[in-house]
Motif scaffolding. Structure first.
Motif, PDB file in Angstrom:
ATOM      1  N   LYS A 254      11.877  27.814   3.892  1.00 44.62           N
ATOM      2  CA  LYS A 254      13.255  28.281   4.020  1.00 44.62           C
ATOM      3  C   LYS A 254      13.625  28.369   5.493  1.00 44.62           C
ATOM      4  O   LYS A 254      14.802  28.465   5.837  1.00 44.62           O
ATOM      5  N   VAL A 255      12.611  28.384   6.355  1.00 47.34           N
ATOM      6  CA  VAL A 255      12.816  28.246   7.802  1.00 47.34           C
ATOM      7  C   VAL A 255      11.851  27.177   8.320  1.00 47.34           C
ATOM      8  O   VAL A 255      10.772  26.982   7.761  1.00 47.34           O
ATOM      9  N   GLN A 256      12.274  26.496   9.388  1.00 44.27           N
ATOM     10  CA  GLN A 256      11.451  25.415   9.943  1.00 44.27           C
ATOM     11  C   GLN A 256      10.354  25.941  10.861  1.00 44.27           C
ATOM     12  O   GLN A 256       9.219  25.457  10.821  1.00 44.27           O
ATOM     13  N   VAL A 257      10.718  26.949  11.680  1.00 46.57           N
ATOM     14  CA  VAL A 257       9.814  27.340  12.763  1.00 46.57           C
ATOM     15  C   VAL A 257       9.322  28.784  12.588  1.00 46.57           C
ATOM     16  O   VAL A 257      10.119  29.691  12.368  1.00 46.57           O
ATOM     17  N   MET A 258       8.025  28.955  12.704  1.00 49.68           N
ATOM     18  CA  MET A 258       7.429  30.284  12.807  1.00 49.68           C
ATOM     19  C   MET A 258       7.077  30.513  14.274  1.00 49.68           C
ATOM     20  O   MET A 258       6.255  29.783  14.836  1.00 49.68           O
ATOM     21  N   VAL A 259       7.734  31.492  14.900  1.00 43.66           N
ATOM     22  CA  VAL A 259       7.387  31.869  16.279  1.00 43.66           C
ATOM     23  C   VAL A 259       6.401  33.029  16.169  1.00 43.66           C
ATOM     24  O   VAL A 259       6.696  34.030  15.519  1.00 43.66           O
TER      25      VAL A 259
ATOM     26  N   TYR B 286       6.468  36.430  13.783  1.00 46.66           N
ATOM     27  CA  TYR B 286       5.310  37.149  13.227  1.00 46.66           C
ATOM     28  C   TYR B 286       4.457  37.657  14.380  1.00 46.66           C
ATOM     29  O   TYR B 286       4.057  36.891  15.241  1.00 46.66           O
ATOM     30  N   HIS B 287       4.210  38.973  14.390  1.00 44.09           N
ATOM     31  CA  HIS B 287       3.288  39.526  15.381  1.00 44.09           C
ATOM     32  C   HIS B 287       2.639  40.778  14.814  1.00 44.09           C
ATOM     33  O   HIS B 287       3.035  41.287  13.751  1.00 44.09           O
TER      34      HIS B 287
ATOM     35  N   LYS C  60       7.467  40.577  22.642  1.00 44.22           N
ATOM     36  CA  LYS C  60       8.823  40.449  23.186  1.00 44.22           C
ATOM     37  C   LYS C  60       9.276  38.980  23.163  1.00 44.22           C
ATOM     38  O   LYS C  60      10.391  38.661  22.741  1.00 44.22           O
ATOM     39  N   SER C  61       8.397  38.070  23.607  1.00 42.25           N
ATOM     40  CA  SER C  61       8.710  36.631  23.599  1.00 42.25           C
ATOM     41  C   SER C  61       8.891  36.117  22.177  1.00 42.25           C
ATOM     42  O   SER C  61       9.670  35.198  21.928  1.00 42.25           O
ATOM     43  N   CYS C  62       8.150  36.706  21.253  1.00 40.90           N
ATOM     44  CA  CYS C  62       8.195  36.322  19.847  1.00 40.90           C
ATOM     45  C   CYS C  62       9.627  36.442  19.309  1.00 40.90           C
ATOM     46  O   CYS C  62      10.200  35.489  18.779  1.00 40.90           O
ATOM     47  N   LEU C  63      10.177  37.620  19.468  1.00 39.00           N
ATOM     48  CA  LEU C  63      11.530  37.894  18.974  1.00 39.00           C
ATOM     49  C   LEU C  63      12.572  37.099  19.756  1.00 39.00           C
ATOM     50  O   LEU C  63      13.477  36.497  19.172  1.00 39.00           O
TER      51      LEU C  63
END
Length: 630
Positions: A276-281, A256-257, A237-240
């Motif tokens: 293409k994106v800076q951050v992977m959560v 990513y989970h 949930k926090s990921c999204l």
């Protein structure tokens, strides 16, 4: 025959080995059992891939990580080296063909998960292969004292009987002294050569910051360091939610989970890998085997379960040797959440006893009977019937499996994935026209906030219980929504198989293994206490705290962690800070965050000065949390 260095230069295009790769390879080539403790990014795969190329036959690689296996096989194939991976989802006839290729096709590497060794026919086929080396990656999974124990790893020792003259190479990136000794015992390594590389990473600045507003501080960190970053959270949930919040702040982010489909995992990972994106959560499902050299910042938004996990995740930063940051953000309430999340799900003896007796009742096994009986098992149904918490029950069953009392045939997964495929306003319209369905629909939307964006793992028993409806009613509603093209739903058979390995004796059975349960729970508690100590210790270099945990003595402070920077920073005179704050408040009222921005002073200094000014009654704080001159 080519030398190890010639193989390295020819296929990997490196001029020289890193310490202690060459010595490990030499040990393996002398057919010695070998244990290698090499921190994340230390080049473990080279230690078995190079000798595997030098010897006649095939190197067997046991790994728990499907993504890593696929990645390494792909890289070997791109180098013109013949390699195969037996990953999940491959039909039996395909496996037979792949093993035939290994036997007759001059393949050099066969990757497989430890669970594959539980299939006797696969083990029989492997016995006939010309195996030259058995490499066990993530070897800490064999230890019950490790942070990621997997019961299937205990089956690896069978290969010792099949290949008594073939060397074992056990590799891990994080293991305490206790875990190292347990790995050697469990794998029955004979007089092993032991190699350890220091855990010290001189280019990583370990930072710990206490903050009430983690998102604001994360925003500042990412603006200051716009290079590739990973933000770790502890749940889906926090990921999204965090990825969405970052995008609303103008950052490019993905997530990513473990609940994502393989296709979505691959797509999101590539977006980040290709920058293409800076951050992977991500949850801790992301990162194992992902080799991206220029990651600048790793931020943990929640407390990790243990320092082994934290060190591995933090170690994904700065693999190119440039200065990098491993930041842990925490606040006082995190301790309560972490204890509930990590310790509250540990089964105590009484609960374990209850689960085991109810499990026997569930399958109508009489006292003194049940050995070798096998049953289909649905975890959700079992927990609903006896009103058991799912995670704590699952941990109990896992423990019973580890002790050999039962055998669980597979991991559990949710039975259904579900996604709304019409806009939210249309769902609201449907509820207004179908008031009988409203209660269940509202429960679904509250329980799964990301259900509009992606297919979401769905628990019918949970929704039925929360909405005070029968499971049959929920099922009928879902079928109706599917027919009306309101949702997309895919059902999967998630029944596991449970085999009872001994007769039912209830308390006698549990009493026999309770000391192991107590030891496990004590270990998990101590591991979390070590995390809290790392966060709360304000008198020691953070790098020193980490090194001490892994049994290393670091003489000098690192000079770049949050403690060292704070220690070396000139202390501002409280009166000068107060003067600056009073000057700013002459313009208008501000909150503490804006005051900090405008003064450009450290947060702690600003908070201390504000408290002092409040005590002196030079300023006051209004109901809207703005500070004002009196």
């Amino acid at each position: 025959m080519n030398t190890a260095l010639e193989i390295l230069q020819k296929y990997w295009k490196h001029d020289a080995f890193r310490e202690p790769q060459e010595a490990i390879i030499a040990s393996v080539l002398e057919s010695k059992d070998t244990f290698a403790l090499m921190p994340t990014g230390g080049g473990k795969s080279i230690c078995f891939q190079v000798p595997g190329m030098m010897m006649e036959g095939i190197c067997l690689v046991i790994s728990p990580l499907i993504a890593l296996m696929k990645d390494q096989v792909r890289n070997l194939q791109n180098k013109g080296i013949k390699a195969i991976a037996l990953t999940g989802g491959i039909r039996q006839d395909e496996i037979i063909d792949l093993l035939d290729n290994c036997q007759y096709g001059n393949y050099k590497f066969l990757y497989l998960s430890p669970e594959r060794l539980q299939n006797d026919w696969i083990l029989e086929r492997i016995k006939n292969l010309p195996v030259n080396l058995i490499a066990i990656d993530e070897a800490h999974c064999v230890s019950q004292w490790g942070h990621d124990f997997r019961p299937a790893y205990l089956k690896i020792v069978k290969l010792k009987e099949c290949f008594p003259k073939v060397p074992f190479l056990a590799l891990t990136a994080s293991a305490t002294t206790l875990v190292k000794e347990d790995i050697i015992t469990q794998l029955q390594l004979k007089n092993p050569q032991i190699f350890t590389k220091s855990f010290y990473r001189e280019n990583i600045a370990y930072m710990v910051f206490e903050t009430e507003d983690k998102l604001h501080l994360l925003e500042q960190i990412l603006h200051k360091n716009p290079q590739p970053s990973i933000a770790y959270v502890t749940n889906r949930k926090s990921c999204l939610a965090t990825a969405k919040q970052l995008e609303s702040l103008g950052f490019t982010a993905t997530f990513y989970h473990g609940g994502l489909s393989a296709k979505d995992k691959e797509k999101n990972m590539q977006l980040w890998m290709e920058e293409k994106v800076q951050v992977m959560v991500a949850t801790n499902a992301f990162g194992m085997g992902i080799d991206k050299a220029n990651v600048k910042t790793i931020v943990h938004l929640h407390l990790p379960q243990n320092l082994e996990n934290y060190y591995q995740e933090a170690g994904r930063a700065g693999r190119n040797g440039d200065k990098a940051f491993a930041v842990l953000l925490n606040n006082p309430s995190d301790v309560i959440h972490a204890e509930a999340q990590f310790l509250g799900i540990l089964p105590e003896k009484a609960f374990l006893n209850l689960v085991f007796s109810k499990l026997c009742n569930y399958f109508q096994i009489a006292y003194g009977e049940g050995i070798d009986e096998q049953f289909s098992f649905n975890l959700n149904h079992f927990c609903t019937k006896y009103n058991f918490p799912i995670v704590k029950t699952y941990n109990s069953l896992q423990f019973l499996d580890r002790q050999g009392i039962i055998t669980l045939s597979q991991e559990f997964s949710e039975k259904i994935t579900l996604q709304f495929i019409i806009p939210s306003k249309e769902v609201i319209r449907y509820m207004s026209l179908n008031p009988n369905d409203e209660e269940v629909l509202l429960t679904i939307l509250r329980t799964y906030p990301g259900i509009y964006e992606m297919p979401t793992a769905f628990n019918i028993s949970l929704i039925a219980k929360k909405s005070n409806h029968d499971e049959t009613e929920v099922n009928l509603l879902l079928e109706k929504l599917k027919e009306k093209n309101i949702i997309e739903m895919k059902a999967k058979n998630n029944d596991a198989t449970i085999t009872f390995n001994e007769v039912r004796e209830d308390e006698r059975t549990i009493n026999r293994v309770s000391k192991y349960l107590e030891a496990q729970n004590k270990l998990k508690t101590e591991q979390l206490r070590s995390v809290l100590h790392y966060c709360q210790d304000q008198k020691t270099c953070k790098s020193k705290v980490l090194m001490a945990y892994f049994g290393e003595s670091q003489k000098e402070d690192c000079g770049i962690c949050s403690y060292c920077i704070g220690k070396n920073k000139k202390k501002l005179h409280p009166e000068s800070v107060s003067e600056k704050i009073l000057e700013i408040l002459k313009l208008q009222d501000f909150n503490s965050r804006d005051i900090q921005k405008l003064t450009k002073l450290p947060k702690d200094d600003v908070i201390f000065a504000l408290q002092k000014l409040l005590e002196e009654e030079s300023i006051c704080i209004k109901s809207n949390n703005l500070y004002s001159l009196k």
